[in-house]
Design a protein around this motif. Structure first.
Motif, PDB file in Angstrom:
ATOM      1  N   ILE A   1      48.019  43.807  44.247  1.00 33.46           N
ATOM      2  CA  ILE A   1      47.825  42.418  44.639  1.00 33.46           C
ATOM      3  C   ILE A   1      47.507  41.583  43.402  1.00 33.46           C
ATOM      4  CG2 ILE A   1      47.084  43.049  46.967  1.00 33.46           C
ATOM      5  CD1 ILE A   1      44.260  42.516  46.148  1.00 33.46           C
ATOM      6  N   PRO A   2      47.957  40.315  43.418  1.00 32.16           N
ATOM      7  CA  PRO A   2      47.738  39.475  42.233  1.00 32.16           C
ATOM      8  C   PRO A   2      46.259  39.176  42.010  1.00 32.16           C
ATOM      9  CG  PRO A   2      48.745  38.219  44.030  1.00 32.16           C
ATOM     10  CD  PRO A   2      48.668  39.630  44.492  1.00 32.16           C
ATOM     11  N   LEU A   3      45.870  39.064  40.744  1.00 31.46           N
ATOM     12  CA  LEU A   3      44.478  38.805  40.395  1.00 31.46           C
ATOM     13  C   LEU A   3      44.457  37.686  39.351  1.00 31.46           C
ATOM     14  CD1 LEU A   3      41.461  40.358  40.440  1.00 31.46           C
ATOM     15  CD2 LEU A   3      42.161  40.788  38.104  1.00 31.46           C
ATOM     16  N   ASP A   4      43.731  36.626  39.622  1.00 31.29           N
ATOM     17  CA  ASP A   4      43.633  35.500  38.695  1.00 31.29           C
ATOM     18  C   ASP A   4      42.652  35.876  37.585  1.00 31.29           C
ATOM     19  OD1 ASP A   4      43.353  33.135  37.368  1.00 31.29           O
ATOM     20  OD2 ASP A   4      43.190  31.898  39.175  1.00 31.29           O
ATOM     21  N   SER A   5      43.171  36.559  36.559  1.00 38.66           N
ATOM     22  CA  SER A   5      42.263  37.124  35.552  1.00 38.66           C
ATOM     23  C   SER A   5      41.582  36.040  34.719  1.00 38.66           C
ATOM     24  CB  SER A   5      43.019  38.112  34.659  1.00 38.66           C
ATOM     25  OG  SER A   5      44.065  37.450  33.971  1.00 38.66           O
TER      26      SER A   5
ATOM     27  N   LEU B   1      30.795  41.139  48.053  1.00 41.02           N
ATOM     28  CA  LEU B   1      31.342  42.451  48.415  1.00 41.02           C
ATOM     29  C   LEU B   1      32.677  42.233  49.094  1.00 41.02           C
ATOM     30  CD1 LEU B   1      28.299  43.294  48.079  1.00 41.02           C
ATOM     31  CD2 LEU B   1      28.758  44.975  49.853  1.00 41.02           C
ATOM     32  N   GLU B   2      33.741  42.782  48.506  1.00 39.69           N
ATOM     33  CA  GLU B   2      35.075  42.645  49.097  1.00 39.69           C
ATOM     34  C   GLU B   2      35.384  43.953  49.810  1.00 39.69           C
ATOM     35  OE1 GLU B   2      38.267  42.437  50.544  1.00 39.69           O
ATOM     36  OE2 GLU B   2      38.894  43.467  48.718  1.00 39.69           O
ATOM     37  N   MET B   3      35.332  43.934  51.141  1.00 40.87           N
ATOM     38  CA  MET B   3      35.459  45.180  51.908  1.00 40.87           C
ATOM     39  C   MET B   3      36.575  45.123  52.935  1.00 40.87           C
ATOM     40  SD  MET B   3      31.389  45.377  52.713  1.00 40.87           S
ATOM     41  CE  MET B   3      31.497  47.110  52.866  1.00 40.87           C
ATOM     42  N   THR B   4      37.565  44.250  52.740  1.00 43.33           N
ATOM     43  CA  THR B   4      38.616  44.143  53.747  1.00 43.33           C
ATOM     44  C   THR B   4      39.744  45.125  53.439  1.00 43.33           C
ATOM     45  OG1 THR B   4      39.840  42.460  52.520  1.00 43.33           O
ATOM     46  CG2 THR B   4      38.119  41.688  54.017  1.00 43.33           C
ATOM     47  N   PRO B   5      40.276  45.809  54.474  1.00 40.07           N
ATOM     48  CA  PRO B   5      41.407  46.693  54.243  1.00 40.07           C
ATOM     49  C   PRO B   5      42.705  45.891  54.128  1.00 40.07           C
ATOM     50  CG  PRO B   5      40.767  46.768  56.551  1.00 40.07           C
ATOM     51  CD  PRO B   5      39.828  45.810  55.864  1.00 40.07           C
ATOM     52  N   LEU B   6      43.546  46.245  53.180  1.00 41.47           N
ATOM     53  CA  LEU B   6      44.934  45.771  53.071  1.00 41.47           C
ATOM     54  C   LEU B   6      45.120  44.306  52.681  1.00 41.47           C
ATOM     55  CD1 LEU B   6      46.341  47.736  56.171  1.00 41.47           C
ATOM     56  CD2 LEU B   6      46.234  48.475  53.778  1.00 41.47           C
ATOM     57  N   ALA B   7      44.211  43.388  53.053  1.00 34.86           N
ATOM     58  CA  ALA B   7      44.442  41.964  52.804  1.00 34.86           C
ATOM     59  C   ALA B   7      44.275  41.609  51.326  1.00 34.86           C
ATOM     60  CB  ALA B   7      43.497  41.131  53.651  1.00 34.86           C
ATOM     61  N   ALA B   8      45.107  40.675  50.827  1.00 37.06           N
ATOM     62  CA  ALA B   8      45.054  40.239  49.426  1.00 37.06           C
ATOM     63  C   ALA B   8      44.169  39.008  49.247  1.00 37.06           C
ATOM     64  CB  ALA B   8      46.467  39.942  48.923  1.00 37.06           C
ATOM     65  N   GLN B   9      44.197  38.101  50.210  1.00 39.94           N
ATOM     66  CA  GLN B   9      43.484  36.824  50.083  1.00 39.94           C
ATOM     67  C   GLN B   9      41.990  36.990  49.777  1.00 39.94           C
ATOM     68  OE1 GLN B   9      44.769  33.716  50.100  1.00 39.94           O
ATOM     69  NE2 GLN B   9      42.718  32.861  49.780  1.00 39.94           N
ATOM     70  N   PRO B  10      41.300  37.953  50.422  1.00 38.64           N
ATOM     71  CA  PRO B  10      39.848  38.045  50.185  1.00 38.64           C
ATOM     72  C   PRO B  10      39.469  38.274  48.724  1.00 38.64           C
ATOM     73  CG  PRO B  10      40.424  39.231  52.165  1.00 38.64           C
ATOM     74  CD  PRO B  10      41.727  38.849  51.507  1.00 38.64           C
ATOM     75  N   LEU B  11      40.285  38.980  47.957  1.00 40.54           N
ATOM     76  CA  LEU B  11      39.938  39.193  46.551  1.00 40.54           C
ATOM     77  C   LEU B  11      39.981  37.862  45.794  1.00 40.54           C
ATOM     78  CD1 LEU B  11      39.052  41.456  44.659  1.00 40.54           C
ATOM     79  CD2 LEU B  11      41.426  41.647  43.909  1.00 40.54           C
ATOM     80  N   ASP B  12      40.963  37.028  46.138  1.00 41.05           N
ATOM     81  CA  ASP B  12      41.036  35.704  45.518  1.00 41.05           C
ATOM     82  C   ASP B  12      39.842  34.848  45.965  1.00 41.05           C
ATOM     83  OD1 ASP B  12      42.748  34.005  43.785  1.00 41.05           O
ATOM     84  OD2 ASP B  12      42.708  32.702  45.549  1.00 41.05           O
ATOM     85  N   ASP B  13      39.509  34.944  47.248  1.00 41.26           N
ATOM     86  CA  ASP B  13      38.322  34.221  47.751  1.00 41.26           C
ATOM     87  C   ASP B  13      37.072  34.656  46.982  1.00 41.26           C
ATOM     88  OD1 ASP B  13      39.828  32.886  49.634  1.00 41.26           O
ATOM     89  OD2 ASP B  13      39.316  34.247  51.283  1.00 41.26           O
TER      90      ASP B  13
ATOM     91  N   VAL C   1      37.598  35.829  33.290  1.00 43.42           N
ATOM     92  CA  VAL C   1      37.174  35.486  31.928  1.00 43.42           C
ATOM     93  C   VAL C   1      36.277  34.252  31.940  1.00 43.42           C
ATOM     94  CG1 VAL C   1      37.967  34.789  29.628  1.00 43.42           C
ATOM     95  CG2 VAL C   1      39.294  36.458  30.963  1.00 43.42           C
ATOM     96  N   ASN C   2      36.805  33.183  32.516  1.00 39.84           N
ATOM     97  CA  ASN C   2      36.110  31.894  32.406  1.00 39.84           C
ATOM     98  C   ASN C   2      34.794  31.848  33.174  1.00 39.84           C
ATOM     99  OD1 ASN C   2      37.987  30.779  30.678  1.00 39.84           O
ATOM    100  ND2 ASN C   2      39.332  30.121  32.353  1.00 39.84           N
ATOM    101  N   LYS C   3      34.670  32.682  34.208  1.00 37.06           N
ATOM    102  CA  LYS C   3      33.411  32.719  34.959  1.00 37.06           C
ATOM    103  C   LYS C   3      32.535  33.893  34.515  1.00 37.06           C
ATOM    104  CE  LYS C   3      33.476  31.398  39.423  1.00 37.06           C
ATOM    105  NZ  LYS C   3      33.883  31.333  40.854  1.00 37.06           N
ATOM    106  N   ALA C   4      32.981  34.616  33.482  1.00 37.71           N
ATOM    107  CA  ALA C   4      32.194  35.745  32.948  1.00 37.71           C
ATOM    108  C   ALA C   4      31.777  36.702  34.058  1.00 37.71           C
ATOM    109  CB  ALA C   4      30.962  35.233  32.192  1.00 37.71           C
ATOM    110  N   LEU C   5      32.765  37.100  34.853  1.00 39.27           N
ATOM    111  CA  LEU C   5      32.463  37.915  36.031  1.00 39.27           C
ATOM    112  C   LEU C   5      32.407  39.403  35.708  1.00 39.27           C
ATOM    113  CD1 LEU C   5      34.777  36.140  38.634  1.00 39.27           C
ATOM    114  CD2 LEU C   5      32.338  35.742  38.150  1.00 39.27           C
ATOM    115  N   THR C   6      31.678  40.121  36.531  1.00 42.15           N
ATOM    116  CA  THR C   6      31.673  41.584  36.489  1.00 42.15           C
ATOM    117  C   THR C   6      32.307  42.085  37.780  1.00 42.15           C
ATOM    118  OG1 THR C   6      29.629  41.563  35.203  1.00 42.15           O
ATOM    119  CG2 THR C   6      30.232  43.639  36.264  1.00 42.15           C
TER     120      THR C   6
END
Ligand SMILES: [Zn+2]
Ligand SMILES: [Zn+2]
Length: 366
Positions: free
Chosen positions: A289-293, A255-267, A297-302
Motif C-alpha cells: 500500500i502507498p505510504l506518504d513518506s 495504533l493501526e489495527m485494520t485488516p486489509l484496508a489501505a486508507q487507515p495507514l494514511d489516516d 520525514v516532515n513530522k519526525a514520526l516513529t
C-alpha cells in the motif's frame, strides 16, 4: 483411569476440520500436560482455517494458539522450573523457543528461528502431536513459556490474556503511551477494544477509536473499555474528527489495527502529531500500500511494526484481567464446544446471520 486418547479438532487442509482421537502423550520429569479449559479464537485462526495463510509445517494440525488450562500432569523438574503444581491454572504462550540462540538470549525469543514448536501450527506428526489448544489437552514441552492465572476468574475472561496481551504490548510498550496521552486506535476488533483498555491502564488521557458503521456494537463496547470518542469511518472523516476532538493537537500515539484496508495507514500519518508514534499492527494480506513518506520525514514520526507479544505483555495483561477494572465479561460473546469449532470460526467471521461476535472461545470440556 485416564483415557489413552485425547479428543482434538484436527485441520486436515484448507477449510477442513474434523474431530479425531489422538494418542495421549506420556510425560516425564521435564514436561507436562495441560487440560484445556478454553482456547480463544482470533482473525489469524480464520486466515489459517481458510488457507489464506498456509500452515507452514503442513497438515494435519491441531489449531488453537490461545490456550488456557489446568496443569494435569507435571514432572518434578518442570514443576520446579515453572513454579507450578497440578491444579494450577496457566496461560500458554504461542511459541516454544529454543532458549539458546542470540535472539532468545537477548529477549527476542518471539523471533527465534530454532523454535521447538508453535502452538496451533506445529503438525501432529511432530511427536507427541498435541500442539494446539483445540483439544482436550495440550502437551507442555520443556521449553514452553507459561503464566499462572488466578483460578477464580471465569475461563472465558482468563483466556483474554492473549488479545489483551497484544493490547498491552502494542499500546504501552511499543506505543510508549504515557500519562495524559491522546491515543487513536484505528479498528474496533477485540484487540482494538482491549487496546483501549490497555491505553487507559497505561494512563492515557483521551482514547479515540474508529470502526465501520457495521461495527456499531463494537464501538458501543469500546466506550465501556476506555474509548472517550468513537468515529464511524464510513460516515465521518477520521482526520477531521481527530483534529476537532484534540483542538488541533492531534494524537500522540496511533495504533493501526485494520485488516486489509489501505486508507487507515494514511489516516494515521495525518492524525498523529509532530514527533508522534504509529504502531502498525494491521496486516494487509501481502498487498503493497502507498505510504506518504514525506509525512514521516516532515513530522519526525516513529513507525513501529507490532510483531507478536512477549512475556511482559502477557504478564501485565493477566494483572489487568485479575484487577477486574474493565467489564471483560461484556466482551465475551460466544462459547462453543470442540465439535462446533467450524461454527465458532464462522460466527467469529460474522458469517452467521443474527450473531454479532466480538470474543469467541472454544471450551473442549464443554
Ligand atoms: Zn490469536
Ligand atoms: Zn532461540
Amino acid at each position: 483411569m485416564a483415557s489413552n486418547t485425547v479428543r482434538a479438532a484436527v485441520q486436515t487442509g484448507p477449510g477442513a476440520i474434523e474431530l479425531r482421537d489422538l494418542p495421549r502423550p506420556r510425560t516425564g520429569d521435564d514436561d507436562g500436560l495441560l487440560r484445556i479449559e478454553a482456547n480463544g479464537l482470533c482473525g489469524s485462526d480464520l486466515e489459517t482455517f481458510h488457507g489464506r495463510v498456509p500452515m507452514r509445517g503442513g497438515y494435519p494440525v491441531v489449531p488453537g494458539h490461545e490456550p488456557l488450562g489446568i496443569i494435569e500432569e507435571i514432572g518434578d523438574a518442570a514443576a520446579e522450573r515453572w513454579g507450578v503444581q497440578p491444579g494450577d491454572r496457566v496461560a500458554l504462550e504461542v511459541l516454544v523457543p529454543c532458549r539458546a540462540c542470540l535472539l532468545c538470549l537477548s529477549g527476542r525469543y518471539m523471533s527465534c528461528k530454532h523454535r521447538k514448536a508453535t502452538h496451533g501450527y506445529t503438525p501432529v506428526d511432530r511427536a507427541p502431536g498435541l500442539w494446539g489448544g483445540l483439544a482436550g489437552y495440550v502437551y507442555l514441552h520443556p521449553n514452553a513459556v507459561l503464566h499462572k492465572v488466578r483460578g477464580d476468574l471465569p475461563p472465558e475472561i482468563a483466556v483474554m490474556y492473549n488479545p489483551l496481551g497484544a493490547g498491552v504490548r502494542w499500546t504501552s510498550h511499543l506505543g510508549q503511551v504515557g500519562l495524559g496521552d491522546t491515543v487513536l486506535i484505528l479498528g474496533a476488533g477485540q484487540r482494538g477494544i482491549l487496546s483501549a483498555a490497555a491505553a487507559k491502564a497505561a494512563g492515557a488521557g483521551t482514547v479515540i477509536m474508529t470502526g465501520l458503521a457495521s461495527d456499531a456494537h463494537k464501538l458501543a463496547l469500546a466506550r465501556e473499555f476506555g474509548a472517550d470518542h468513537t468515529i464511524v469511518v464510513d460516515e465521518e472523516d477520521t482526520v477531521a474528527r481527530v483534529t476537532e476532538i484534540t483542538d488541533g493537537e492531534l494524537a500522540d500515539v496511533v495504533l493501526e489495527m485494520t485488516p486489509l484496508a489501505a486508507q487507515p495507514l494514511d489516516d494515521a500519518l495525518r492524525a498523529v502529531r509532530h514527533g508522534g508514534r504509529i504502531v502498525v499492527a494491521g496486516l494487509k494480506g501481502g498487498t503493497k500500500i502507498p505510504l506518504d513518506s514525506d509525512l514521516v520525514v516532515n513530522k519526525a514520526l516513529t513507525l513501529v511494526g507490532a510483531y507478536g507479544v512477549d512475556s511482559r505483555g502477557y504478564a501485565e495483561a493477566i494483572r489487568i484481567l485479575e484487577s477486574g477494572r474493565f467489564p471483560f465479561a461484556r466482551l465475551h460473546t460466544h462459547t462453543f464446544e470442540l465439535a462446533d469449532t467450524v461454527k465458532a470460526l464462522n460466527v467469529l467471521a460474522g458469517e452467521v446471520p443474527g450473531e454479532q461476535a466480538v470474543h469467541v472461545a472454544v471450551r473442549p470440556a464443554g
